[in-house]
Design an enzyme around this catalytic site. Structure first.
Site, short mmCIF file in Angstrom:
data_model
loop_
_atom_site.label_atom_id
_atom_site.label_comp_id
_atom_site.label_asym_id
_atom_site.label_seq_id
_atom_site.Cartn_x
_atom_site.Cartn_y
_atom_site.Cartn_z
N LYS A 67 -11.34 9.58 5.68
CA LYS A 67 -11.69 10.97 5.96
C LYS A 67 -11.75 11.77 4.66
CE LYS A 67 -6.94 12.57 6.78
NZ LYS A 67 -6.02 13.23 7.73
N PHE A 68 -10.95 11.35 3.66
CA PHE A 68 -10.96 12.04 2.37
C PHE A 68 -12.30 11.84 1.67
CE2 PHE A 68 -6.48 11.09 3.22
CZ PHE A 68 -5.95 12.36 3.15
N GLU A 69 -12.81 10.62 1.73
CA GLU A 69 -14.12 10.37 1.13
C GLU A 69 -15.22 11.12 1.86
OE1 GLU A 69 -14.88 6.25 -0.83
OE2 GLU A 69 -13.67 5.88 0.96
N GLU A 108 5.20 4.90 3.55
CA GLU A 108 4.72 6.24 3.88
C GLU A 108 5.92 7.09 4.28
OE1 GLU A 108 2.97 9.54 4.55
OE2 GLU A 108 1.57 7.94 4.01
N LYS A 165 -4.57 21.78 -9.30
CA LYS A 165 -4.34 22.84 -10.28
C LYS A 165 -3.71 22.24 -11.54
CE LYS A 165 -3.80 26.56 -6.91
NZ LYS A 165 -2.91 27.62 -6.37
N ASP A 208 10.28 6.84 0.02
CA ASP A 208 9.67 7.01 -1.29
C ASP A 208 9.34 5.66 -1.92
OD1 ASP A 208 8.85 7.88 -3.75
OD2 ASP A 208 10.84 8.49 -4.43
N GLU A 257 0.85 -1.19 0.00
CA GLU A 257 0.00 0.00 0.00
C GLU A 257 0.89 1.24 0.00
OE1 GLU A 257 -3.20 2.40 2.76
OE2 GLU A 257 -3.23 0.20 2.84
N ASP A 280 -11.02 10.94 -5.18
CA ASP A 280 -12.29 11.67 -5.18
C ASP A 280 -12.23 12.89 -6.09
OD1 ASP A 280 -10.48 12.38 -2.85
OD2 ASP A 280 -11.79 14.14 -2.87
N ASP A 303 -2.12 12.45 -3.38
CA ASP A 303 -2.20 13.90 -3.53
C ASP A 303 -2.73 14.23 -4.93
OD1 ASP A 303 -1.71 16.67 -3.79
OD2 ASP A 303 -0.07 16.53 -2.34
#
Length: 235
Positions: free
Chosen positions: A215-217, A89, A143, A116, A64, A175, A139
């Site tokens: 939390k992003f969803e 991570e 833009k 990385d 992951e 998302d 991420d």
């Protein structure tokens, strides 16, 4: 000095380095658990990691990329004890929190990499070796002038595909509509991958019940954005 219009000279990496202080609990997790559960990518010896030896058993390896604060990752690892689950991570407190969450759930099939993911895949993961790769809510760089910084680019997708075993899966979620479309386009163009849900509307995978709501969803739902899942399989 680099301007927005000049080409970037460095390659895309899997993260943006973020600062942050660890809590007392997160620091304790680092002190007590990291020697067994964690490794730093830049300190790995040359060549592929021997995951069977590290986990103490042979089992399919799932990687992951970007485990964040670990709430989803800890639950996914707990729900799949048959897997050797590896999370990579860069955010130190996130890894500390993941160790705390895994400890609370009694997870034993999880190992952590600090650094990385691109370097990890290139230099320390054997070709044709992974049962799966997950990339949930990377991420988005929303833009347009920053889209080149997104991790899902052709070179990255080919790297992931080369590390998957035949039949292994690359599961992505985002998302951000335009990023989802970019993911779909780039992964569909890879000769090594096929879209498991190509016949579904838009080519999107149904949202898996087993993937916890992040939390992003939750934020995306409040802001009116729709999350998309994509699951590609190594040919």
């Amino acid at each position: 000095m680099e301007s927005e219009d000049q080409p970037r000279l460095r390659s895309v990496v899997s993260y943006v380095k973020r600062g942050g202080r660890m809590t007392v609990g997160q620091q304790r997790a680092w002190d007590e658990q990291w020697p067994l559960l964690g490794r730093t990518v830049t300190e790995l010896p040359p060549g592929p990691v021997d995951f069977d030896a590290w986990f103490g058993r042979p089992a399919p390896v799932l990687l992951e990329i970007g485990s964040g604060m670990g709430e989803t990752t800890s639950q996914l690892a707990a729900a799949a004890p048959e897997l050797n689950y590896v999370a990579v991570e860069v955010y130190d407190p996130g890894l500390g929190q993941l160790m705390l969450r895994a400890e609370k759930l009694g997870v034993t099939n999880l190992r952590l990499m600090h650094g990385d993911a691109v370097i990890l895949l290139k230099e320390h993961v054997a070709p044709d070796s992974l049962a799966g790769v997950r990339l949930f809510f990377p991420d988005p760089w929303p833009k347009k002038r920053h889209h080149k910084r997104r991790i899902v680019q052709p070179d990255f997708v080919e790297l992931v595909a080369s590390r998957l075993a035949p039949g292994g899966t690359f599961h992505l979620a985002t998302d951000w509509e335009h990023y989802a479309e970019q993911m779909l386009e780039v992964c569909s163009a890879s000769p090594a991958l096929r879209n498991r849900y190509a016949d579904e509307p838009g080519g999107w995978a149904p949202r898996p019940d087993w993937r916890p709501v992040t939390k992003f969803e939750q934020r995306a739902d409040v802001e009116g954005r729709i999350s998309h899942d994509l699951i590609f399989e190594r040919r």
